[in-house]
Motif scaffolding. Structure first.
Motif, PDB file in Angstrom:
ATOM      1  N   GLY A  11       0.793  -1.230   0.000  1.00  0.00           N
ATOM      2  CA  GLY A  11       0.000   0.000   0.000  1.00  0.00           C
ATOM      3  C   GLY A  11       0.815   1.265   0.000  1.00  0.00           C
ATOM      4  N   ASN A  12       0.624   2.030   1.045  1.00  0.00           N
ATOM      5  CA  ASN A  12       1.163   3.384   1.138  1.00  0.00           C
ATOM      6  C   ASN A  12       2.684   3.448   1.022  1.00  0.00           C
ATOM      7  N   GLY A  13       3.372   2.688   1.833  1.00  0.00           N
ATOM      8  CA  GLY A  13       4.825   2.609   1.685  1.00  0.00           C
ATOM      9  C   GLY A  13       5.637   3.625   2.471  1.00  0.00           C
ATOM     10  N   SER A  14       5.067   4.163   3.557  1.00  0.00           N
ATOM     11  CA  SER A  14       5.879   5.117   4.337  1.00  0.00           C
ATOM     12  C   SER A  14       7.072   4.402   4.977  1.00  0.00           C
ATOM     13  N   ASN A  15       6.880   3.180   5.401  1.00  0.00           N
ATOM     14  CA  ASN A  15       8.017   2.429   5.966  1.00  0.00           C
ATOM     15  C   ASN A  15       9.043   2.112   4.889  1.00  0.00           C
ATOM     16  N   ALA A  16       8.571   1.688   3.745  1.00  0.00           N
ATOM     17  CA  ALA A  16       9.501   1.366   2.653  1.00  0.00           C
ATOM     18  C   ALA A  16      10.340   2.590   2.315  1.00  0.00           C
ATOM     19  N   ALA A  83       6.980  -4.669   4.575  1.00  0.00           N
ATOM     20  CA  ALA A  83       6.607  -3.394   5.210  1.00  0.00           C
ATOM     21  C   ALA A  83       5.190  -3.048   4.752  1.00  0.00           C
ATOM     22  N   GLY A  84       4.211  -3.551   5.485  1.00  0.00           N
ATOM     23  CA  GLY A  84       2.826  -3.342   5.065  1.00  0.00           C
ATOM     24  C   GLY A  84       2.480  -4.246   3.895  1.00  0.00           C
ATOM     25  N   ILE A 104       7.229  -6.183   9.920  1.00  0.00           N
ATOM     26  CA  ILE A 104       6.857  -5.292  11.035  1.00  0.00           C
ATOM     27  C   ILE A 104       5.357  -5.384  11.233  1.00  0.00           C
ATOM     28  N   HIS A 105       4.956  -5.493  12.489  1.00  0.00           N
ATOM     29  CA  HIS A 105       3.536  -5.576  12.819  1.00  0.00           C
ATOM     30  C   HIS A 105       3.212  -4.455  13.811  1.00  0.00           C
ATOM     31  N   PRO A 106       2.121  -3.714  13.544  1.00  0.00           N
ATOM     32  CA  PRO A 106       1.867  -2.537  14.385  1.00  0.00           C
ATOM     33  C   PRO A 106       1.104  -2.852  15.674  1.00  0.00           C
ATOM     34  N   GLU A 175       7.537   3.242  14.293  1.00  0.00           N
ATOM     35  CA  GLU A 175       8.032   2.508  13.122  1.00  0.00           C
ATOM     36  C   GLU A 175       9.131   3.278  12.403  1.00  0.00           C
TER      37      GLU A 175
HETATM   38  C1  GRF Z   1       2.535  -0.288   9.065  1.00  0.00           C
HETATM   39  O1  GRF Z   1       1.806   0.124  10.191  1.00  0.00           O
HETATM   40  C2  GRF Z   1       3.136  -1.651   9.299  1.00  0.00           C
HETATM   41  O2  GRF Z   1       3.436  -1.895  10.627  1.00  0.00           O
HETATM   42  C3  GRF Z   1       2.030  -2.565   8.869  1.00  0.00           C
HETATM   43  O3  GRF Z   1       1.412  -1.921   7.797  1.00  0.00           O
HETATM   44  C4  GRF Z   1       1.603  -0.512   7.887  1.00  0.00           C
HETATM   45  C5  GRF Z   1       2.189  -0.070   6.593  1.00  0.00           C
HETATM   46  O4  GRF Z   1       2.284   1.323   6.488  1.00  0.00           O
HETATM   47  N1  GRF Z   1       2.527  -3.904   8.645  1.00  0.00           N
HETATM   48  P1  GRF Z   1       3.083   1.951   5.261  1.00  0.00           P
HETATM   49  O5  GRF Z   1       2.521   1.312   4.001  1.00  0.00           O
HETATM   50  O6  GRF Z   1       4.525   1.608   5.461  1.00  0.00           O
HETATM   51  O7  GRF Z   1       2.832   3.416   5.292  1.00  0.00           O
END
Ligand code: GRF
Length: 203
Positions: A11-16, A83-84, A104-106, A175
């Motif tokens: 999805g969004n990918g802020s972690n990526a 990551a998501g 990663i799990h929130p 995160e």
């Molecule tokens: C994050 O909260 C991660 O922990 C979970 O999905 C979410 C992904 O957010 N597994 P983003 O796509 O990285 O913005």
């Protein structure tokens, strides 16, 4: 030779994006590929704008063919970061990348894990259960959802007035702060001691 990372995201990918940016100047780690099961995922735009190669695939490719494993091998990927990423990870890739697939799990696993527990569903459940704390869990991926060995956890307080949206923001901050550093430590030191902390600890 740098350690080569592939990131899977749906999805969004802020972690990526945060991980990509963190390792841009690194001498030891580089993100070489971002993969998604969703061609419209924002993560693909984020990766492209940082000059990272992207690949998309269908569920069928993922489960019924070896195309993704072959691509990972061709790109000489050492570590896989989820990551998501919302699909269950296929057995053949897990076998090939034993203890090299990290998610990663929130939430503070084993609480609020398993099928259907993702995104706002988790934070709503945290509010409904009147939890006094929640957090993030970084863990190895095995064949069951959210059950692999825990590498790192960090906690945050939940106030009685917190909405799921407020919790999501608190989780996002944890995160962004921890995930790249935990990956870096894992790769550099092969460090995998579980930790519980409000922001410090095992990084
Ligand atoms: C994050 O909260 C991660 O922990 C979970 O999905 C979410 C992904 O957010 N597994 P983003 O796509 O990285 O913005």
């Amino acid at each position: 030779m740098k350690n080569r990372l592939a990131i899977f995201a749906s999805g969004n990918g802020s972690n990526a994006e945060n991980i990509i940016r963190y390792f841009l100047e690194s001498d030891t780690v580089e993100v070489v590929l971002v993969l998604s099961n969703s061609p419209k995922a924002k993560v693909l735009e984020r990766a492209r704008s940082l000059n990272i190669s992207v690949a998309t695939f269908s569920k069928e490719d993922f489960y019924m063919s070896e195309a993704i494993l072959k691509r990972l091998l061709k790109e000489k990927i050492d570590w896989i970061i989820l990551a998501g990423f919302l699909l269950k990870f296929p057995e053949p890739i897990l076998q090939h990348y034993k203890n090299k697939v990290i998610n990663i799990h929130p939430a503070l696993l084993p609480k609020f894990g398993g099928k259907g527990m993702y995104g706002m569903h988790i934070h709503k459940a945290v509010v409904e259960n009147k939890e006094s704390e929640t957090g993030i869990t970084i863990h190895y991926v095995n064949e069951n959802y959210d059950e692999g060995k825990i590498i790192f956890q960090a906690k945050t307080e939940v106030l009685g007035t917190d909405t799921p949206e407020i919790i999501a923001e608190k989780i996002h901050i944890l995160e962004q702060h921890h995930f790249p550093k935990v990956i870096e430590n894992l790769i550099i030191n092969n460090k995998n001691i579980p930790s519980f902390g409000g922001g410090q600890g095992e990084e």
